[in-house]
Design a protein around this motif. Structure first.
Motif, PDB file in Angstrom:
ATOM      1  N   GLU A 382      -3.742 -27.909  24.041  1.00 44.20           N
ATOM      2  CA  GLU A 382      -3.876 -28.667  25.289  1.00 44.20           C
ATOM      3  C   GLU A 382      -5.346 -28.745  25.742  1.00 44.20           C
ATOM      4  OE1 GLU A 382      -1.643 -30.486  26.682  1.00 44.20           O
ATOM      5  OE2 GLU A 382       0.073 -29.826  25.504  1.00 44.20           O
ATOM      6  N   ALA A 383      -6.101 -27.680  25.514  1.00 44.97           N
ATOM      7  CA  ALA A 383      -7.527 -27.711  25.883  1.00 44.97           C
ATOM      8  C   ALA A 383      -8.241 -28.768  25.047  1.00 44.97           C
ATOM      9  CB  ALA A 383      -8.154 -26.332  25.676  1.00 44.97           C
ATOM     10  N   ALA A 384      -7.910 -28.835  23.756  1.00 50.61           N
ATOM     11  CA  ALA A 384      -8.515 -29.852  22.893  1.00 50.61           C
ATOM     12  C   ALA A 384      -8.102 -31.234  23.356  1.00 50.61           C
ATOM     13  CB  ALA A 384      -8.096 -29.624  21.442  1.00 50.61           C
ATOM     14  N   ASN A 385      -6.848 -31.365  23.709  1.00 53.76           N
ATOM     15  CA  ASN A 385      -6.330 -32.651  24.173  1.00 53.76           C
ATOM     16  C   ASN A 385      -7.089 -33.125  25.404  1.00 53.76           C
ATOM     17  OD1 ASN A 385      -4.192 -34.217  25.939  1.00 53.76           O
ATOM     18  ND2 ASN A 385      -3.626 -34.475  23.781  1.00 53.76           N
ATOM     19  N   ALA A 386      -7.404 -32.184  26.300  1.00 52.18           N
ATOM     20  CA  ALA A 386      -8.140 -32.544  27.517  1.00 52.18           C
ATOM     21  C   ALA A 386      -9.562 -32.999  27.208  1.00 52.18           C
ATOM     22  CB  ALA A 386      -8.177 -31.341  28.476  1.00 52.18           C
ATOM     23  N   MET A 387     -10.047 -32.692  26.010  1.00 57.61           N
ATOM     24  CA  MET A 387     -11.407 -33.100  25.625  1.00 57.61           C
ATOM     25  C   MET A 387     -11.417 -34.443  24.886  1.00 57.61           C
ATOM     26  SD  MET A 387     -12.852 -29.397  24.303  1.00 57.61           S
ATOM     27  CE  MET A 387     -14.481 -29.930  23.812  1.00 57.61           C
ATOM     28  N   GLY A 388     -10.272 -35.048  24.692  1.00 62.68           N
ATOM     29  CA  GLY A 388     -10.231 -36.324  23.970  1.00 62.68           C
ATOM     30  C   GLY A 388     -10.710 -36.157  22.533  1.00 62.68           C
ATOM     31  N   GLY A 389     -11.413 -37.170  22.029  1.00 59.53           N
ATOM     32  CA  GLY A 389     -11.879 -37.137  20.633  1.00 59.53           C
ATOM     33  C   GLY A 389     -12.803 -35.960  20.354  1.00 59.53           C
ATOM     34  N   ALA A 390     -13.577 -35.556  21.367  1.00 63.18           N
ATOM     35  CA  ALA A 390     -14.517 -34.450  21.173  1.00 63.18           C
ATOM     36  C   ALA A 390     -13.802 -33.145  20.837  1.00 63.18           C
ATOM     37  CB  ALA A 390     -15.367 -34.277  22.430  1.00 63.18           C
TER      38      ALA A 390
END
Ligand code: FAD
Length: 433
Positions: A382-390
Motif C-alpha cells: 500500500e505504501a508503494a501504491n501511494a507513491m504511484g509509478g515511483a
C-alpha cells in the motif's frame, strides 16, 4: 547522497526527492517516530548501528542495485558486531552490550533501512547460531564454528524443511544412523534453506526412524564435508538471497558435532521457537517502517494538481492508517522484547527461563509473527501504491520491500500454522476456566 542508479535503468524520480529518500533521511524519520517509545539507551544503540550503515553505504558506494552481492558484506558487519545481538557471546570471548531481544529490534531496524535482504540473510544465519550457542558444551570445534559465524566470514543456515515435509516438520524423512565410534551417517534431502549455498556451517535435523519425531537428532555440519551437495533454488522475490536444495549422501558427522543425539532433536528444534518467531516479526515490522518512511517523504514532496499528494485524502489517510498500524504493533513488540529480556535477567540467562514460561509464550510469538507478516504484506504494498509509478520502479528500495514482504507469511511457519497454534491456545484457556 542520492541513490546511484544501477547501470541499465533510468532515473524516474527527481534528484531533490531521491536526496530526501536517502538512508540518512529515512533514519531521521524513523527516529522521530520512535523517540517517544524508546529508552535513551535503546535509541543510542539504534543510532550506533544506523551510523555504521550510513558510513558503510557511502564509503563502499553501495547502490543496492542488482549487480551487488550482499554476501560480500557479511564479514564487515560480523567484525562490527552486527550479525546478531541475541546473546552476550562470552563463550567465544565477545561481550556484546547491549544484547537481547530489544537490542535485536534496534539492530534490525537499522539494517532493514540499509538493505532488507541483508537483514533476512543475517536472520537465517542467526537460526544457525542459536542452537550452537545453546549446545556448545565448551566443545572446541563447536566454539570455533560459532565464532566464525558470529564474528567471521560466512553465514550459517538451518536445514529443517524437506521436499515432502514442510509445515509438518516433525515427521522428517532424512535419516541418521549412529556408527560404532559415535559418529552419525546422514542421508536425505532438504530444501528452501536460506544461505545454504554460501554457508560454511549448517544445522541439520534428521531422524533415526522416518516419520518418528521422537527419534530426531540435531547436527552441526561443515559444508566442506563429503556428502554435502547443495544447489541454489532461486526465489525471484528475494533475488539476492541464496536458498539451498541439499542432497545429504552418506554424510558422516563426527561425534563432537552432534548437538543433540537421537531423541533430543525435537526439543532442540522447539526450544528456540519463541525467539525465532519474534525475530521474524521484528524483521517484518522493520519492513513496514522502511516502506512508510519512503512513502511519507515522497508524498510530502510529490505534487499533483498543484499540491503535495499527501493532502489528498486517498493518499494521506491511507498513510495515516499504515502509520497507526505500524506504530501500535511496534509498541506491542517492543513491550514483548523488553519483558523477555527482563525474564532472561531474572533467571540469569535466556536459556534458564523455565520451559513452562517459554511454552506459555509460544502462542504470543505466533500472534506477533502472524500480525507482523500480514502487516508487512499490506504496508509495503500500500505504501508503494501511494507513491504511484515511483513506488514500483527500481530507483529506491521500495521494490525490494514489496517483494520481500510477499514471502513473510511462508517463512518460519506459514500463516495457517500460526493460526493453528493460536487456536490451540484458545482451547487450552477454555479448559483451564
Ligand atoms: C524464501 C524462503 C526461505 C526459507 N528458509 C528456510 C530455512 O532457512 N530453513 C528451512 O528449513 N526452511 C526454510 N523455508 C521453508 C519454509 O519454512 C517452508 O516453506 C514453510 O514452512 C512451508 O512449508 P512448505 O513450503 O512445504 O508448504 P506446505 O507445508 O506444503 O504447505 C502448503 C500450504 O498448506 C498449508 N498447510 C499445511 N499444513 C496445514 C495445516 N495443518 N492446517 C492448515 N494449513 C496447512 C500451508 O499453510 C500452506 O499454505 C524457507 C522458505 C522460503 C520460501
Amino acid at each position: 547522497m542520492c541513490r546511484k542508479m544501477p547501470k541499465y535503468v533510468d532515473q524516474a524520480i527527481k534528484d531533490e526527492i531521491l536526496e530526501k529518500l536517502s538512508l540518512e533521511h529515512r533514519n531521521k524519520f524513523l527516529n522521530m517516530c520512535l523517540s517517544a517509545m524508546l529508552k535513551p539507551e535503546e535509541m543510542e544503540f539504534l543510532k550506533e548501528v544506523q551510523d555504521f550503515c550510513v558510513s558503510y553505504e557511502n564509503s563502499n558506494n553501495i547502490t543496492h542495485g542488482p549487480e551487488e552481492d550482499i554476501y560480500d558484506w557479511y564479514s564487515d558487519f560480523a567484525k562490527a558486531g552486527y550479525i546478531t545481538r541475541a546473546h552476550k557471546f562470552n563463550c567465544i570471548d565477545l561481550d556484546y552490550n547491549p544484547w537481547g531481544l530489544t537490542a535485536e529490534l534496534m539492530r534490525a531496524l537499522a539494517l532493514c533501512f540499509f538493505d532488507p535482504q541483508i537483514l533476512m540473510m543475517f536472520g537465517a544465519s542467526i537460526l544457525g547460531i542459536n542452537p550452537i550457542e545453546a549446545h556448545h558444551e565448551n566443545v572446541p570445534v563447536r566454539l570455533e564454528a560459532l565464532k566464525s559465524i558470529v564474528a567471521g566470514e560466512k553465514p550459517s543456515c538451518i536445514l529443517i524443511t524437506e521436499p515432502e515435509r514442510g509445515s509438518d516438520a516433525v515427521h522428517q524423512l532424512s535419516v541418521c544412523e549412529e556408527q560404532d565410534d559415535g559418529s552419525f551417517m546422514l542421508n536425505g534431502e532438504k530444501i528452501f534453506n536460506t544461505n545454504a549455498p554460501k554457508a560454511k556451517w549448517a544445522i541439520a535435523y534428521a531422524t533415526a526412524e522416518k516419520n518418528n519425531g521422537r527419534q530426531m537428532a540435531q547436527f552441526l555440519i561443515d559444508t566442506d564435508w563429503e556428502g554435502w551437495n547443495c544447489e541454489r533454488v532461486f526465489i525471484p522475490w528475494a533475488p539476492k538471497l541464496y536458498i539451498g536444495h541439499e542432497h545429504l549422501t552418506d554424510l558422516r558427522v563426527p561425534k563432537e558435532y552432534v548437538l543433540g543425539g537421537v531423541g533430543k532433536g525435537r526439543d532442540h528444534m522447539f526450544e528456540g521457537l519463541v525467539v525465532e518467531r519474534i525475530m521474524i516479526a521484528t524483521q517484518n515490522i522493520c519492513e513496514c517502517w522502511n516502506a512508510l518512511a519512503h512513502a511519507t517523504i515522497y508524498a510530502n514532496m510529490r505534487k499533483q494538481f498543484g499540491q503535495p499528494i499527501l493532502q489528498f485524502q486517498g493518499v494521506g489517510m491511507l498513510l495515516a492508517d499504515l502509520f497507526a498500524k505500524t506504530q501500535t504493533l511496534t509498541y506491542g513488540l517492543l513491550k514483548f522484547c523488553q519483558d523477555y529480556d527482563a525474564l532472561a535477567e531474572k533467571y540469569g540467562s535466556e536459556h534458564a527461563i523455565p520451559p513452562r514460561i517459554n511454552q506459555a509464550l509460544v502462542p504470543t510469538a505466533s500472534q506477533f509473527k502472524y500480525m507482523a507478516a500480514q502487516s508487512s504484506k499490506e504496508v509495503c504494498y500500500e505504501a508503494a501504491n501511494a507513491m504511484g509509478g515511483a513506488g514500483l520502479c527500481d530507483n529506491t528500495l521500495m521494490h525490494d520491500l514489496i517483494n520481500i514482504s510477499r514471502i513473510q507469511e511462508i517463512v518460519g511457519g506459514s500463516r495457517q500454522i500460526q493460526l493453528y497454534i493460536i487456536m490451540g491456545a484458545l482451547g487450552r484457556i477454555f479448559k483451564a476456566l
